[in-house]
Enzyme design. Structure first.
Site, PDB file in Angstrom:
ATOM      1  N   LYS A 116       0.825  -1.215   0.000  1.00  0.00           N
ATOM      2  CA  LYS A 116       0.000   0.000   0.000  1.00  0.00           C
ATOM      3  C   LYS A 116       0.853   1.255   0.000  1.00  0.00           C
ATOM      4  CE  LYS A 116      -4.331  -1.609   1.987  1.00  0.00           C
ATOM      5  NZ  LYS A 116      -5.324  -1.463   3.048  1.00  0.00           N
ATOM      6  N   LYS A 200      -3.909  -9.442  -7.714  1.00  0.00           N
ATOM      7  CA  LYS A 200      -5.133  -9.723  -6.967  1.00  0.00           C
ATOM      8  C   LYS A 200      -6.295  -8.843  -7.430  1.00  0.00           C
ATOM      9  CE  LYS A 200      -5.244  -7.987  -2.822  1.00  0.00           C
ATOM     10  NZ  LYS A 200      -5.114  -7.604  -1.414  1.00  0.00           N
ATOM     11  N   LYS A 203     -10.102  -3.443  -4.926  1.00  0.00           N
ATOM     12  CA  LYS A 203     -10.912  -2.220  -5.010  1.00  0.00           C
ATOM     13  C   LYS A 203     -10.110  -1.083  -5.629  1.00  0.00           C
ATOM     14  CE  LYS A 203     -13.128  -3.211  -0.542  1.00  0.00           C
ATOM     15  NZ  LYS A 203     -13.061  -2.927   0.891  1.00  0.00           N
TER      16      LYS A 203
HETATM   17  P1  TYM Z   1     -10.684  -5.626   3.148  1.00  0.00           P
HETATM   18  O1  TYM Z   1     -11.884  -4.770   3.187  1.00  0.00           O
HETATM   19  O2  TYM Z   1      -9.483  -5.135   2.426  1.00  0.00           O
HETATM   20  O3  TYM Z   1     -11.046  -7.059   2.570  1.00  0.00           O
HETATM   21  C1  TYM Z   1     -12.175  -7.739   3.051  1.00  0.00           C
HETATM   22  C2  TYM Z   1     -12.021  -9.247   2.865  1.00  0.00           C
HETATM   23  O4  TYM Z   1     -11.955  -9.589   1.479  1.00  0.00           O
HETATM   24  C3  TYM Z   1     -10.830 -10.437   1.255  1.00  0.00           C
HETATM   25  N1  TYM Z   1     -10.312 -10.199  -0.105  1.00  0.00           N
HETATM   26  C4  TYM Z   1     -10.153 -11.164  -1.025  1.00  0.00           C
HETATM   27  N2  TYM Z   1     -10.388 -12.492  -0.982  1.00  0.00           N
HETATM   28  C5  TYM Z   1     -10.130 -13.205  -2.118  1.00  0.00           C
HETATM   29  N3  TYM Z   1      -9.651 -12.645  -3.264  1.00  0.00           N
HETATM   30  C6  TYM Z   1      -9.400 -11.313  -3.340  1.00  0.00           C
HETATM   31  N4  TYM Z   1      -8.943 -10.766  -4.469  1.00  0.00           N
HETATM   32  C7  TYM Z   1      -9.657 -10.508  -2.178  1.00  0.00           C
HETATM   33  N5  TYM Z   1      -9.534  -9.177  -1.913  1.00  0.00           N
HETATM   34  C8  TYM Z   1      -9.945  -9.005  -0.641  1.00  0.00           C
HETATM   35  C9  TYM Z   1      -9.826 -10.025   2.330  1.00  0.00           C
HETATM   36  O5  TYM Z   1      -8.875 -11.052   2.547  1.00  0.00           O
HETATM   37  C10 TYM Z   1     -10.738  -9.803   3.510  1.00  0.00           C
HETATM   38  O6  TYM Z   1     -11.049 -11.031   4.153  1.00  0.00           O
HETATM   39  N6  TYM Z   1      -7.779  -6.308   7.048  1.00  0.00           N
HETATM   40  C11 TYM Z   1      -9.127  -6.732   6.630  1.00  0.00           C
HETATM   41  C12 TYM Z   1     -10.202  -6.033   7.444  1.00  0.00           C
HETATM   42  C13 TYM Z   1     -10.137  -6.367   8.892  1.00  0.00           C
HETATM   43  C14 TYM Z   1     -10.275  -7.644   9.498  1.00  0.00           C
HETATM   44  C15 TYM Z   1     -10.111  -7.443  10.899  1.00  0.00           C
HETATM   45  C16 TYM Z   1     -10.502  -8.915   9.003  1.00  0.00           C
HETATM   46  C17 TYM Z   1      -9.905  -5.476   9.898  1.00  0.00           C
HETATM   47  N7  TYM Z   1      -9.894  -6.120  11.098  1.00  0.00           N
HETATM   48  C18 TYM Z   1     -10.182  -8.505  11.806  1.00  0.00           C
HETATM   49  C19 TYM Z   1     -10.585  -9.973   9.915  1.00  0.00           C
HETATM   50  C20 TYM Z   1     -10.420  -9.768  11.291  1.00  0.00           C
HETATM   51  C21 TYM Z   1      -9.247  -6.480   5.142  1.00  0.00           C
HETATM   52  O7  TYM Z   1      -8.382  -6.833   4.405  1.00  0.00           O
HETATM   53  O8  TYM Z   1     -10.352  -5.878   4.689  1.00  0.00           O
END
Ligand code: TYM
Length: 338
Positions: A116, A200, A203
């Site tokens: 990032k 990957k 967003k």
């Molecule tokens: P975020 O919003 O970036 O992603 C949300 C979830 O989507 C999954 N993800 C994917 N899975 C498969 N293929 C992809 N291309 C892909 N892109 C995103 C992410 O792995 C995630 O599960 N850090 C977390 C948010 C968070 C969280 C937590 C999660 C904050 N605190 C505590 C679990 C427990 C995140 O990446 O959000």
């Protein structure tokens, strides 16, 4: 571990833009399945969202949109506790303690921060750097045992276990925090860009053709699948033969994840078939699975007061679990207010 733990699921998604197929298959599908198996807490990560600039005028409605996506994907607020992170201040308070447990060297290894921040890490917020520490607090404030996430979160889950272990060790409270497990398995764990099988689905990709959004209509989904990059070979018989074909592997993986099957099962059906035939089948399947979710999201979004009611009720339930953990932590650390 000797102590018996009550199994508990916790996960969350950031309100930082439209949800895509990767979020759905990597996270939301698993949330809805697990809610029937274990006590489940699912939150909207608005504290994490502001580690990078978010327009204050939009943030609240982005939170509602994620909540609408949870409900549309099948999370049942009568079964699962759904809430906004910022409504449970215990997360941030525990994160402070964990900031003092985690080591700089551990955070320096986090690849998501490096991705990032790119070349200019000195311009990023301190919050982005300690993002995984807050994530550990999100999980451990509920003493959660299972964390459904996509594969990109694996390293953050390892850090969470390291923090739990060091806290338990340093304060001589063996087994106080569980060592939570990431629930990652299955073909949906790592969905790649439709334009480039080596990056990957995300967003933040500038090309909208790289991803399928949960709010895309049938036409957009058909177009995006039709334009997805592929190779000229027909589909093989075994998953092993897809190893050097990232785009083909991704499309087969998406098909498998949408149907809840394995890649091997999908290949048994499609071996020898070219993308001219496979893509229309994939597009039809994606429309059949995703259109009802997009429609349901729009229905939920039309009633923001109802979403707010669900989030407020969830926040109340979440605090009932989070507050006692924080009280115990304060007393363990020896705070005056503990
Ligand atoms: P975020 O919003 O970036 O992603 C949300 C979830 O989507 C999954 N993800 C994917 N899975 C498969 N293929 C992809 N291309 C892909 N892109 C995103 C992410 O792995 C995630 O599960 N850090 C977390 C948010 C968070 C969280 C937590 C999660 C904050 N605190 C505590 C679990 C427990 C995140 O990446 O959000």
């Amino acid at each position: 571990m000797t102590t018996h733990r009550h199994p508990r699921v916790l996960s969350g998604v950031q309100p930082t833009g439209d949800l895509h197929l990767g979020n759905y298959l990597g996270a939301l599908v698993k949330f809805t399945r697990l809610q029937h198996e274990m006590e489940t807490f699912i939150f909207v990560a608005d504290l994490h969202a502001v580690t990078q600039w978010q327009d204050p005028k939009l943030l609240k409605s982005q939170v509602r949109e994620i909540a609408a996506a949870y409900l549309a994907a099948g999370l049942d607020p009568e079964i699962a506790t759904i809430f906004p992170q910022s409504a449970v201040p215990e997360h941030a308070e525990l994160a402070w303690v964990f900031n003092c447990v985690a080591r700089l060297g551990w955070l320096d290894r986090m690849t998501q921060f490096k991705d990032k921040a790119g070349k200019h890490k000195e311009r990023e917020s301190v919050g982005l750097y300690t993002y995984p520490v807050l994530q550990a607090a999100d999980i451990l404030i509920y003493k959660a045992t299972h964390v459904p996430v996509g594969e990109d979160q694996k390293q953050h889950l390892e850090l969470t276990r390291d923090i739990a272990q060091k806290f338990n060790h340093d304060f001589e409270v063996p087994d106080f925090f569980p060592l939570p497990e990431a629930v990652i398995e299955g073909p949906g764990a790592r969905i790649m860009s439709l334009r480039d099988g080596s990056s990957k689905m995300s967003k933040s990709d500038p090309s909208d053709y790289s991803r399928i959004n949960l709010t895309d209509d049938a036409d957009a989904i058909l177009q995006k699948v039709r334009k997805a990059r592929t190779d000229p070979e027909p589909l093989p018989e075994t998953p092993d033969e897809l190893k050097e074909r990232p785009e083909a592997q991704n499309l087969v993986g998406i098909y498998a994840a949408l149907e809840g099957r394995t890649t091997a099962e999908v290949l048994t059906e499609f071996a020898g078939v070219g993308f001219g035939q496979f893509k229309p089948r994939l597009a039809d399947l994606a429309v059949a699975k995703l259109s009802p979710i997009g429609d349901a999201m729009r229905r939920f979004m039309a009633d923001p007061a109802e979403i707010d009611r669900i989030l407020a009720t969830g926040a109340g339930r979440a605090r009932e679990v989070a507050a006692p953990t924080l009280a115990e932590v304060k007393s363990i650390v020896g705070y005056w207010a503990g």
